[in-house]
Design an enzyme around this catalytic site. Structure first.
Site, PDB file in Angstrom:
ATOM      1  N   LYS A  76       0.790  -1.152   0.049  1.00  0.00           N
ATOM      2  CA  LYS A  76      -0.029  -0.009   0.115  1.00  0.00           C
ATOM      3  C   LYS A  76       0.881   1.082   0.077  1.00  0.00           C
ATOM      4  O   LYS A  76       0.356   2.292  -0.519  1.00  0.00           O
ATOM      5  CB  LYS A  76      -1.075  -0.043   1.200  1.00  0.00           C
ATOM      6  CG  LYS A  76      -2.069  -1.292   1.141  1.00  0.00           C
ATOM      7  CD  LYS A  76      -3.284  -0.969   1.569  1.00  0.00           C
ATOM      8  CE  LYS A  76      -4.471  -1.794   1.313  1.00  0.00           C
ATOM      9  NZ  LYS A  76      -5.753  -1.991   2.220  1.00  0.00           N
TER      10      LYS A  76
ATOM     11  N   LYS B 270      -4.108  -8.326  -6.543  1.00  0.00           N
ATOM     12  CA  LYS B 270      -5.368  -8.856  -5.782  1.00  0.00           C
ATOM     13  C   LYS B 270      -6.477  -7.996  -6.312  1.00  0.00           C
ATOM     14  O   LYS B 270      -6.435  -6.937  -6.349  1.00  0.00           O
ATOM     15  CB  LYS B 270      -4.837  -8.372  -4.429  1.00  0.00           C
ATOM     16  CG  LYS B 270      -5.839  -9.052  -3.523  1.00  0.00           C
ATOM     17  CD  LYS B 270      -5.354  -8.806  -1.939  1.00  0.00           C
ATOM     18  CE  LYS B 270      -6.095  -7.510  -1.638  1.00  0.00           C
ATOM     19  NZ  LYS B 270      -6.900  -7.307  -0.529  1.00  0.00           N
TER      20      LYS B 270
ATOM     21  N   LYS C   3     -10.859  -3.251  -3.723  1.00  0.00           N
ATOM     22  CA  LYS C   3     -12.051  -2.077  -3.825  1.00  0.00           C
ATOM     23  C   LYS C   3     -11.177  -0.951  -4.506  1.00  0.00           C
ATOM     24  O   LYS C   3     -11.888  -0.402  -5.111  1.00  0.00           O
ATOM     25  CB  LYS C   3     -12.531  -1.658  -2.484  1.00  0.00           C
ATOM     26  CG  LYS C   3     -13.082  -2.906  -1.699  1.00  0.00           C
ATOM     27  CD  LYS C   3     -14.018  -2.458  -0.489  1.00  0.00           C
ATOM     28  CE  LYS C   3     -13.848  -3.663   0.516  1.00  0.00           C
ATOM     29  NZ  LYS C   3     -12.802  -3.601   1.468  1.00  0.00           N
TER      30      LYS C   3
HETATM   31  N1  AQP Z   1      -8.965 -10.400  -3.656  1.00  0.00           N
HETATM   32  C1  AQP Z   1      -9.415 -11.080  -2.628  1.00  0.00           C
HETATM   33  N2  AQP Z   1      -9.421 -12.302  -2.755  1.00  0.00           N
HETATM   34  C2  AQP Z   1      -9.995 -12.937  -1.342  1.00  0.00           C
HETATM   35  N3  AQP Z   1     -10.065 -12.409  -0.360  1.00  0.00           N
HETATM   36  C3  AQP Z   1     -10.028 -11.250  -0.305  1.00  0.00           C
HETATM   37  N4  AQP Z   1     -10.142 -10.141   0.713  1.00  0.00           N
HETATM   38  C4  AQP Z   1      -9.891  -8.928   0.185  1.00  0.00           C
HETATM   39  N5  AQP Z   1      -9.594  -8.948  -1.190  1.00  0.00           N
HETATM   40  C5  AQP Z   1      -9.485 -10.332  -1.481  1.00  0.00           C
HETATM   41  C6  AQP Z   1     -10.727 -10.441   1.941  1.00  0.00           C
HETATM   42  O1  AQP Z   1     -12.038  -9.767   2.212  1.00  0.00           O
HETATM   43  C7  AQP Z   1     -11.732  -9.717   3.672  1.00  0.00           C
HETATM   44  C8  AQP Z   1     -12.207  -7.881   3.954  1.00  0.00           C
HETATM   45  O2  AQP Z   1     -11.296  -7.159   3.330  1.00  0.00           O
HETATM   46  P1  AQP Z   1     -10.753  -5.691   3.406  1.00  0.00           P
HETATM   47  O3  AQP Z   1     -12.244  -4.978   3.186  1.00  0.00           O
HETATM   48  O4  AQP Z   1     -10.605  -5.522   5.248  1.00  0.00           O
HETATM   49  O5  AQP Z   1      -9.514  -5.148   3.205  1.00  0.00           O
HETATM   50  P2  AQP Z   1      -8.759  -5.618   1.920  1.00  0.00           P
HETATM   51  O6  AQP Z   1      -8.070  -6.802   2.095  1.00  0.00           O
HETATM   52  O7  AQP Z   1      -7.635  -4.415   1.803  1.00  0.00           O
HETATM   53  O8  AQP Z   1      -9.817  -5.442   0.715  1.00  0.00           O
HETATM   54  P3  AQP Z   1      -9.695  -4.617  -0.467  1.00  0.00           P
HETATM   55  O9  AQP Z   1     -10.942  -5.034  -1.373  1.00  0.00           O
HETATM   56  O10 AQP Z   1      -8.510  -4.697  -1.282  1.00  0.00           O
HETATM   57  O11 AQP Z   1      -9.852  -3.229   0.091  1.00  0.00           O
HETATM   58  P4  AQP Z   1      -8.758  -1.883  -0.296  1.00  0.00           P
HETATM   59  O12 AQP Z   1      -8.517  -1.783  -1.856  1.00  0.00           O
HETATM   60  O13 AQP Z   1      -9.465  -0.889   0.226  1.00  0.00           O
HETATM   61  O14 AQP Z   1      -7.584  -2.329   0.308  1.00  0.00           O
HETATM   62  C9  AQP Z   1     -10.471  -9.976   4.116  1.00  0.00           C
HETATM   63  O15 AQP Z   1     -10.745 -11.170   5.085  1.00  0.00           O
HETATM   64  C10 AQP Z   1      -9.680 -10.031   3.153  1.00  0.00           C
HETATM   65  O16 AQP Z   1      -8.668 -11.088   3.295  1.00  0.00           O
END
Ligand code: AQP
Length: 341
Positions: free
Chosen positions: A127, A208, A211
């Site tokens: 990040k 990955k 969002k």
């Molecule tokens: N691509 C993914 N594949 C499998 N699991 C995923 N998770 C997130 N992306 C994937 C799982 O979803 C849960 C919630 O995630 P989060 O919202 O806490 O944060 P994150 O992992 O940072 O999700 P994003 O979508 O990638 O958000 P941003 O872009 O804001 O950083 C977690 O259990 C995560 O493992």
């Protein structure tokens, strides 16, 4: 870390033991990566544990965001999770910032955390590479807040996608450190990761699905919009012509099939792809059909919930009320144990 099987025991065999905690950031639209890696398992585990889920807004503000839409995002994340099966009658759902003890416990844990360890965390490195102009202390301290989220409820199980496993291991180490430094108090929580779908790549097939990157399929998107995204999505890059055989193990579309399609369809994909008997578009059409079998009812429930805003309001109010009581009790103990009271 333990792996969850794709099927679960019958309800009659289930006895609720222990506390389960997990969270999701209101940082954008909930996507199928969140669903496959986390939410799907949260729903499966509802009867196995006393489940607590948080919409983690303190985490979400570690990335640039627009304050005027934060409340809408919190509501939308809650609604999507309830629509996906988090029945508020069977679990607690609350907004993290409504329970200020999360940040109080973070401070105490900060004093037990070596700085070098946080700098080496994979998510922090990724990040901070992405947003060089906003490498803030919150982003650096993210795993400590996450440890406080889990341990504030003395949770034993934390179902997450693969990207969060390192943070849960850090949480276990921190619990152990606290217990050794002061007195045995916190359990050492286990990360529960699904046997399929623990890491869904974005439509670009590279990073990955996230969002905050424009590489996702939203959980609540309409079928046509999903097809428009799926059709050009990257597959096994070695499969250039229709007649080239492919390797499903190198294809994100196959990984998504493993979450949505029944075993016989997965076999059809493996055989057809390796023999070049099917093309990538055939494979994606089949995936779309099976994704819709899962996503259509979720989208319908979400539309119903939009017409009944009181369901989300009541779920969040009850979640905050009950979590405040639990959090206050833990902090009473922690203040006493650490000599602060
Ligand atoms: N691509 C993914 N594949 C499998 N699991 C995923 N998770 C997130 N992306 C994937 C799982 O979803 C849960 C919630 O995630 P989060 O919202 O806490 O944060 P994150 O992992 O940072 O999700 P994003 O979508 O990638 O958000 P941003 O872009 O804001 O950083 C977690 O259990 C995560 O493992």
């Amino acid at each position: 870390m333990s792996e969850l099987p794709d099927s679960r025991p019958e309800a009659a065999e289930i006895q609720r033991t222990g506390i389960l905690f997990s969270g999701i950031q209101p940082s954008g639209n909930i996507h199928i990566g969140n669903y496959c890696g986390a939410i799907r398992n949260w729903v499966r585990l509802l009867d196995d544990y006393h489940c607590i889920f948080s919409i983690v807004d303190y985490h979400a503000i570690t990335a640039p965001y627009d304050p005027s839409i934060m409340q809408a995002r919190i509501r939308q994340a809650t609604l999507a999770n309830i629509a996906a099966g988090l029945d508020p009658e069977r679990c607690l759902i609350f907004v993290q910032s409504q329970v200020p003890e999360h940040t109080e416990l973070t401070w105490i844990f900060n004093t037990l955390t070596p700085m070098g360890l946080l700098g080496r965390m994979t998510q922090f490195k990724e990040k901070s590479r992405r947003s060089e102009e906003n490498i803030n202390v919150g982003l650096y301290d993210y795993p400590v807040l996450q440890a406080a989220d889990v341990l504030l409820y003395r949770a034993e199980a934390v179902p997450v996608g693969e990207d969060q496993v390192q943070h849960i291991e850090f949480t276990r180490d921190l619990a152990r450190k606290f217990n050794l430094r002061f007195e045995p108090y916190f359990p050492e929580p286990q990360a529960l990761v699904p046997s399929s779908g623990a890491r869904i790549l974005g439509l670009d097939g590279k990073s990955k699905m996230s969002k905050s990157l424009d590489n996702y399929i939203g959980l609540l998107e309409e079928p046509e919009a999903i097809w428009e995204k799926l059709r050009p999505a990257v597959t096994d890059e070695k499969r250039i012509r229709r007649s080239d055989p492919g390797e499903p193990g190198d294809c994100n579309i196959y990984t998504i099939h493993q979450c949505f399609s029944p075993p016989e369809v997965q076999e059809w994909v493996v055989d057809g792809c390796r023999s070049a008997g099917i093309g990538c578009i055939d494979c994606k059409r089949k995936l779309h059909e099976h994704m819709m079998n899962v996503l259509d009812p979720i989208r319908e429930r979400a539309k119903e919930l939009e017409r009944k805003p009181e369901v989300v309001d009541e779920a969040l109010a009850r979640g905050a009320r009950e979590c405040r009581v639990r959090a206050a009790a833990t902090m009473e103990d922690v203040r006493r144990i650490t000599g602060l009271r």
